[in-house]
Write a protein that holds these residues in place. Structure first.
Motif, PDB file in Angstrom:
ATOM      1  N   VAL A   1     -20.289  -7.579  -5.011  1.00 45.92           N
ATOM      2  CA  VAL A   1     -18.936  -7.403  -4.500  1.00 45.92           C
ATOM      3  C   VAL A   1     -17.914  -7.326  -5.533  1.00 45.92           C
ATOM      4  O   VAL A   1     -16.935  -6.852  -5.491  1.00 45.92           O
ATOM      5  CB  VAL A   1     -18.678  -8.505  -3.147  1.00 45.92           C
ATOM      6  CG1 VAL A   1     -17.179  -8.064  -2.808  1.00 45.92           C
ATOM      7  CG2 VAL A   1     -19.609  -7.854  -1.851  1.00 45.92           C
ATOM      8  N   ILE A   2     -17.929  -8.734  -6.385  1.00 47.04           N
ATOM      9  CA  ILE A   2     -17.013  -8.909  -7.524  1.00 47.04           C
ATOM     10  C   ILE A   2     -17.107  -7.695  -8.393  1.00 47.04           C
ATOM     11  O   ILE A   2     -16.213  -7.034  -8.932  1.00 47.04           O
ATOM     12  CB  ILE A   2     -17.355 -10.247  -8.351  1.00 47.04           C
ATOM     13  CG1 ILE A   2     -17.297 -11.362  -7.137  1.00 47.04           C
ATOM     14  CG2 ILE A   2     -16.572 -10.393  -9.235  1.00 47.04           C
ATOM     15  CD1 ILE A   2     -17.271 -12.900  -7.724  1.00 47.04           C
ATOM     16  N   PHE A   3     -18.296  -7.226  -8.947  1.00 49.18           N
ATOM     17  CA  PHE A   3     -18.470  -6.348  -9.725  1.00 49.18           C
ATOM     18  C   PHE A   3     -17.917  -4.979  -9.134  1.00 49.18           C
ATOM     19  O   PHE A   3     -17.177  -4.465  -9.979  1.00 49.18           O
ATOM     20  CB  PHE A   3     -20.106  -5.952  -9.782  1.00 49.18           C
ATOM     21  CG  PHE A   3     -20.315  -4.527 -10.870  1.00 49.18           C
ATOM     22  CD1 PHE A   3     -20.040  -4.390 -11.847  1.00 49.18           C
ATOM     23  CD2 PHE A   3     -20.827  -3.596  -9.884  1.00 49.18           C
ATOM     24  CE1 PHE A   3     -20.451  -3.282 -12.567  1.00 49.18           C
ATOM     25  CE2 PHE A   3     -20.858  -2.389 -10.605  1.00 49.18           C
ATOM     26  CZ  PHE A   3     -20.767  -2.116 -11.962  1.00 49.18           C
ATOM     27  N   ILE A   4     -18.082  -4.488  -7.843  1.00 52.18           N
ATOM     28  CA  ILE A   4     -17.337  -3.325  -7.149  1.00 52.18           C
ATOM     29  C   ILE A   4     -15.766  -3.615  -7.240  1.00 52.18           C
ATOM     30  O   ILE A   4     -15.040  -2.638  -7.771  1.00 52.18           O
ATOM     31  CB  ILE A   4     -17.815  -2.965  -5.973  1.00 52.18           C
ATOM     32  CG1 ILE A   4     -19.295  -2.476  -5.966  1.00 52.18           C
ATOM     33  CG2 ILE A   4     -16.844  -1.925  -5.255  1.00 52.18           C
ATOM     34  CD1 ILE A   4     -20.127  -2.298  -4.840  1.00 52.18           C
ATOM     35  N   SER A   5     -15.328  -4.797  -7.090  1.00 54.73           N
ATOM     36  CA  SER A   5     -13.962  -5.188  -6.764  1.00 54.73           C
ATOM     37  C   SER A   5     -13.146  -4.955  -8.194  1.00 54.73           C
ATOM     38  O   SER A   5     -12.253  -4.470  -8.370  1.00 54.73           O
ATOM     39  CB  SER A   5     -13.698  -6.505  -6.325  1.00 54.73           C
ATOM     40  OG  SER A   5     -14.214  -6.532  -5.233  1.00 54.73           O
TER      41      SER A   5
ATOM     42  N   LEU B   1     -10.947 -14.512   0.598  1.00 57.96           N
ATOM     43  CA  LEU B   1     -11.224 -15.165   1.692  1.00 57.96           C
ATOM     44  C   LEU B   1     -12.458 -14.623   2.393  1.00 57.96           C
ATOM     45  O   LEU B   1     -13.432 -15.417   2.580  1.00 57.96           O
ATOM     46  CB  LEU B   1     -10.211 -15.155   2.861  1.00 57.96           C
ATOM     47  CG  LEU B   1      -8.953 -16.092   2.470  1.00 57.96           C
ATOM     48  CD1 LEU B   1      -7.898 -15.941   3.599  1.00 57.96           C
ATOM     49  CD2 LEU B   1      -9.438 -17.572   2.693  1.00 57.96           C
ATOM     50  N   ALA B   2     -12.583 -13.313   2.231  1.00 59.44           N
ATOM     51  CA  ALA B   2     -13.743 -12.721   2.797  1.00 59.44           C
ATOM     52  C   ALA B   2     -15.020 -12.747   2.124  1.00 59.44           C
ATOM     53  O   ALA B   2     -16.096 -13.074   2.583  1.00 59.44           O
ATOM     54  CB  ALA B   2     -13.530 -11.151   3.051  1.00 59.44           C
ATOM     55  N   VAL B   3     -14.760 -12.706   0.699  1.00 60.45           N
ATOM     56  CA  VAL B   3     -15.787 -12.959  -0.106  1.00 60.45           C
ATOM     57  C   VAL B   3     -16.584 -14.392  -0.006  1.00 60.45           C
ATOM     58  O   VAL B   3     -17.420 -14.877  -0.013  1.00 60.45           O
ATOM     59  CB  VAL B   3     -15.515 -12.465  -1.665  1.00 60.45           C
ATOM     60  CG1 VAL B   3     -16.564 -13.192  -2.532  1.00 60.45           C
ATOM     61  CG2 VAL B   3     -15.319 -11.173  -1.880  1.00 60.45           C
TER      62      VAL B   3
ATOM     63  N   ILE C   1     -24.509 -11.743  -1.780  1.00 60.02           N
ATOM     64  CA  ILE C   1     -23.857 -10.305  -2.145  1.00 60.02           C
ATOM     65  C   ILE C   1     -22.673 -10.623  -2.820  1.00 60.02           C
ATOM     66  O   ILE C   1     -21.845  -9.721  -3.103  1.00 60.02           O
ATOM     67  CB  ILE C   1     -23.342  -9.691  -0.633  1.00 60.02           C
ATOM     68  CG1 ILE C   1     -22.541 -10.486   0.091  1.00 60.02           C
ATOM     69  CG2 ILE C   1     -24.819  -9.397  -0.068  1.00 60.02           C
ATOM     70  CD1 ILE C   1     -21.695  -9.687   1.106  1.00 60.02           C
TER      71      ILE C   1
ATOM     72  N   ILE D   1      -9.156 -10.412   0.324  1.00 58.95           N
ATOM     73  CA  ILE D   1     -10.714 -10.255  -0.193  1.00 58.95           C
ATOM     74  C   ILE D   1     -11.324 -11.357  -0.335  1.00 58.95           C
ATOM     75  O   ILE D   1     -12.222 -11.722  -0.170  1.00 58.95           O
ATOM     76  CB  ILE D   1     -10.460  -9.015  -1.421  1.00 58.95           C
ATOM     77  CG1 ILE D   1      -9.723  -7.845  -0.943  1.00 58.95           C
ATOM     78  CG2 ILE D   1     -11.757  -8.919  -2.054  1.00 58.95           C
ATOM     79  CD1 ILE D   1      -9.418  -6.888  -2.047  1.00 58.95           C
TER      80      ILE D   1
ATOM     81  N   GLY E   1     -21.793 -11.597  -6.072  1.00 56.92           N
ATOM     82  CA  GLY E   1     -22.132 -11.071  -7.412  1.00 56.92           C
ATOM     83  C   GLY E   1     -21.681  -9.272  -7.480  1.00 56.92           C
ATOM     84  O   GLY E   1     -20.787  -9.011  -8.009  1.00 56.92           O
TER      85      GLY E   1
ATOM     86  N   ASN F   1     -16.389 -16.178   2.510  1.00 58.65           N
ATOM     87  CA  ASN F   1     -16.999 -16.294   3.723  1.00 58.65           C
ATOM     88  C   ASN F   1     -18.435 -15.690   3.567  1.00 58.65           C
ATOM     89  O   ASN F   1     -19.443 -16.051   4.321  1.00 58.65           O
ATOM     90  CB  ASN F   1     -16.239 -15.700   4.926  1.00 58.65           C
ATOM     91  CG  ASN F   1     -15.339 -16.525   5.428  1.00 58.65           C
ATOM     92  OD1 ASN F   1     -15.547 -17.819   5.592  1.00 58.65           O
ATOM     93  ND2 ASN F   1     -14.559 -15.794   6.556  1.00 58.65           N
ATOM     94  N   ALA F   2     -18.684 -14.701   2.819  1.00 60.56           N
ATOM     95  CA  ALA F   2     -19.886 -14.064   2.632  1.00 60.56           C
ATOM     96  C   ALA F   2     -20.862 -14.779   2.178  1.00 60.56           C
ATOM     97  O   ALA F   2     -20.761 -15.968   1.485  1.00 60.56           O
ATOM     98  CB  ALA F   2     -19.732 -12.749   1.815  1.00 60.56           C
ATOM     99  N   VAL F   3     -22.264 -14.423   2.501  1.00 60.59           N
ATOM    100  CA  VAL F   3     -23.525 -14.978   1.748  1.00 60.59           C
ATOM    101  C   VAL F   3     -23.559 -14.892   0.428  1.00 60.59           C
ATOM    102  O   VAL F   3     -22.871 -13.968  -0.236  1.00 60.59           O
ATOM    103  CB  VAL F   3     -24.514 -14.358   2.400  1.00 60.59           C
ATOM    104  CG1 VAL F   3     -24.949 -14.927   3.811  1.00 60.59           C
ATOM    105  CG2 VAL F   3     -24.696 -12.969   2.357  1.00 60.59           C
TER     106      VAL F   3
END
Lengths: 384, 342
Positions: B152-156, B139-141, B148, B137, B150, B143-145
């Protein structure tokens, strides 16, 4: 990244973003789903078809539902409520309160805002919308089944608010006491290079590893018989510690101390020691330097550590379920009471509603304090 | 800072830890060698039932707890019993019997060994899973723009922050009976499934829950670590022709190594005391953990008695387990610490 070599192929991008989307779905789905379930009639909530759970035909048939108008207006109100909470509220709080009382101002502001929101959203909106739906005819017909009856029975009929108040008392106590005790110790440990400080931290680390049930096995006999054990010292007023919320606060504070002092120590180490040396040169004692000079710049660290203390006190199941009796039960162990009589599906959905009630404040907490939580998690790790 | 000042700063915290952590440990150690029981006495009880002509009366000897006349409480005595409580928890006689007859599977019928097997396997197997998923996760975050990241971290963070018992319950409700995900599985596999009816499916769900619950923690720490990767090293690796995978293996993972050890230590501590999933999944009939075993001894039984001495014995055994588990990683950090100091 500017370098062209760093750019990624399209396949990798899709893979990476796809994985991320999958993870987000996985992370949020159980929480979202039980939230949806808690608003449905029992048969809909445990329906095998996902579509039935979302639309809730059974709930709708019972006359509980949202029309197109309800949804539009509800979403609009929610949108503005969240927007104002992040834009209007901070400005008002800053204007209305003197800087010294800013924490108090925030607490009062948030409370007033929450109460206002509840009054508007659950008090004023439903009757108004009821009248409007009646006027609109077919457009006012419910399309999605939804009912708050389970929340009503959990909070009002089963008196879950008592457990809520107990949780509030325990967590507030845990946060205040562990921060007071912890900041002092954290500061002392950060500023002392002695061997003793080092060994104290190692012992704290070992204490952190202890399973809580080990400690509770040590408390129980003493807590149950404390009235007799303490009688020679305190006479007739000696209390039975078992079932006392303040005894639980002391226990949870102690269990949390190792973690608290480690985290606060790493925050204090970030503050240059030249700062307190300067204060000392100006004639402050260590305690004065700590209070007047260090604490004012320490607030971010204190808030972060406070959040984790809050989570420990709020989320605890084991200690509270063993050391509190039924009247003083906090929310998390109280939900276990639902398993025991979880015989009908109605009971099950009520348990779901209680569970959602418990996690709703945590949801808000992450929303507001995301940055602090992340900084707290990384504080210990990245610096070693 | 002078010693005296230091002492007064840490005194309240040390006092609390001594009173509520160190003292209970000593108390548990002592309790594990003692048994406290109510003093029993035998009294003659005459029970009469109405009968024809005369009552039928029987006298029998009954054993009842002695009650203190003044306070109205049962009188108890405490006796030293040596390792009796440990023997009750470990049930070595049954273990040797199982070994002797060659039925090693029988050992896992005994509560303590069953709990030990599950706890150790669970702790050690979830460790690589949590680190792997967390790193993935992160590495994927990374890589992400930017926009998104913030959300994604919130949901995670959600699975990590919510009450573990409630998290376990949430997953339980998705699978219980004909719950939504069981229904999906039944559709795919085209057979009837009951996730909570046998041990292995329950255990599988526990692994899912733990990874779901703990991966966010690993993710956040790895993500912070990824921000500090040395760009120059990474670029020189590219110039040297290292592929993406090689860069991950030879540059990024060595950089994250201290964090991996940190997460491993915290993970061992936290998962070793696994307990919430047993409560949430109500799996005590199939799968139990060491901490649950102690908890179960401490919960009053139908007669209102708590098996304090057996709980203490199992608590001591649990503690020995975590000490053994942590010795290796802690010694390694200790050596690194000393190495870096010189």
């Amino acid at each position: 990244m500017s370098s062209k070599a760093m750019q990624q192929g399209i396949g990798l991008r899709i893979l990476s973003n796809g994985f991320l989307a999958f993870w987000c779905l996985l992370a949020a789905f159980p929480i979202l789903w039980i939230t949806v379930m808690s608003f449905k009639a029992p048969r809909d909530a445990f329906a095998p078809s996902a579509w039935d759970v979302i639309t809730g035909p059974d709930t709708r048939a019972a006359g509980n539902g949202l029309s197109v108008l309800d949804i539009i207006i509800g979403v609009t109100v929610l949108f503005f409520a969240i927007r104002w909470a992040f834009r209007l509220l901070p400005r008002l709080v800053r204007q209305m309160t003197p800087p010294a009382l800013i924490v108090l101002g925030w607490v009062v502001g948030a409370l007033v805002y929450a109460i206002g929101f509840i009054i508007v959203f659950f008090g004023i909106l439903p009757p108004v919308l009821g009248v409007m739906n009646g006027l609109l005819g077919p457009l006012g017909e419910p399309i999605i089944g939804m009912t708050t009856v389970h929340y009503y029975s959990v909070w009002v009929e089963n008196e879950f608010f008592r457990n809520f108040l107990n949780s509030l008392l325990v967590t507030a106590g845990v946060v205040t006491v562990s921060l007071t005790v912890g900041t002092l110790a954290g500061y002392g440990l950060a500023r002392s290079g002695s061997n003793l400080a080092f060994w104290l931290l190692i012992v704290a680390l070992i204490f952190r590893a202890l399973p809580h049930s080990v400690l509770v096995a040590g408390y129980l006999p003493w807590f149950i018989n404390s009235a007799e054990i303490l009688r020679p010292i305190f006479g007739e007023i000696s209390p039975t510690l078992y079932g006392q919320p303040w005894a639980i606060i002391a226990v949870l504070v102690a269990i949390n101390q190792p973690f608290t002092i480690w985290m606060l120590r790493s925050f204090f180490q970030n503050i240059p020691s030249e700062l307190d040396e300067a204060a000392r040169v100006d004639g402050c004692s260590h305690l004065q330097a700590f209070r007047r000079v260090i604490m004012p710049v320490m607030w971010p660290g204190v808030i972060t550590t406070g959040l984790f203390s809050f989570l420990l006190g709020y989320n605890d199941f084991l200690v509270t379920s063993l050391l509190l009796d039924a009247q003083n039960q906090t929310m998390v162990p109280a939900i276990a009471g639902y398993f025991n009589r979880e015989t009908t599906t109605t009971d099950q959905v009520e348990a779901v509603a209680a569970a959602v009630s418990i996690i709703a404040p945590l949801f808000l907490l992450v929303m507001v304090f995301q940055r602090q939580i992340v900084s707290g998690l990384t504080a210990g790790a990245v610096k070693g | 800072m002078k010693f005296k000042t230091f002492f007064w700063f840490v005194a309240p915290s040390v006092f609390m830890m001594l009173l509520f952590i160190a003292a209970p440990l000593v108390s548990v150690l002592i309790q594990s060698f003692q048994v406290t029981q109510p003093v029993m006495q035998q009294i003659e009880v005459e029970t009469c039932t109405p009968g024809f002509l005369t009552q039928t009366c029987t006298t029998e000897l009954k054993t009842v707890p002695t009650i203190d006349e003044e306070t109205g409480k049962t009188i108890t005595t405490t006796a030293w019993v040596g390792v009796q409580s440990y023997a009750n928890v470990l049930q070595m006689d049954k273990v040797w019997e199982a070994v002797g007859s060659g039925n090693f599977g029988d050992i896992l019928q005994i509560d303590f060994w069953k709990a030990l097997r599950f706890t150790l396997m669970f702790t050690l197997l979830t460790l690589p899973l949590v680190i792997g998923v967390g790193l993935g996760i992160a590495l994927a975050v990374n890589n992400a723009v930017q926009s998104i990241r913030g959300p994604v971290i919130f949901i995670s963070l959600l699975p990590f922050i919510i009450t573990p018992v409630i998290g376990a319950l949430a997953i339980y409700w998705l699978f219980v009976g004909d719950g939504i995900l069981t229904a999906v599985l039944e559709n795919i596999l085209n057979r009837d499934i009951a996730m909570f009816a046998q041990a292995w499916t329950v255990e599988l769900l526990m692994y899912v829950f733990r990874v779901w619950n703990n991966a966010p923690f690993a993710f956040v720490i790895f993500y912070a670590g990824l921000q500090t990767v040395n760009m120059d090293t990474l670029e020189s690796a590219i110039i040297d022709g290292a592929s993406r995978l090689e860069r991950l293996r030879y540059v990024i993972i060595p950089h994250l190594m201290p964090l991996i050890i940190f997460i491993a230590i915290i993970h061992l501590m936290d998962v070793y005391r696994t307990f919430e999933e047993i409560v949430g999944f109500r799996s005590q009939a199939h799968v139990i953990s060491l901490q649950w075993l102690t908890y179960d001894f401490l919960v009053p039984d139908d007669a209102g008695n708590r098996a304090i001495s057996r709980a203490s014995a199992s608590a001591m055994l649990t503690m020995i387990g975590i000490v053994i588990l942590l010795i290796l990683p802690l010694r390694r950090t200790w050596r690194d610490h000393k190495g870096s100091a010189h």
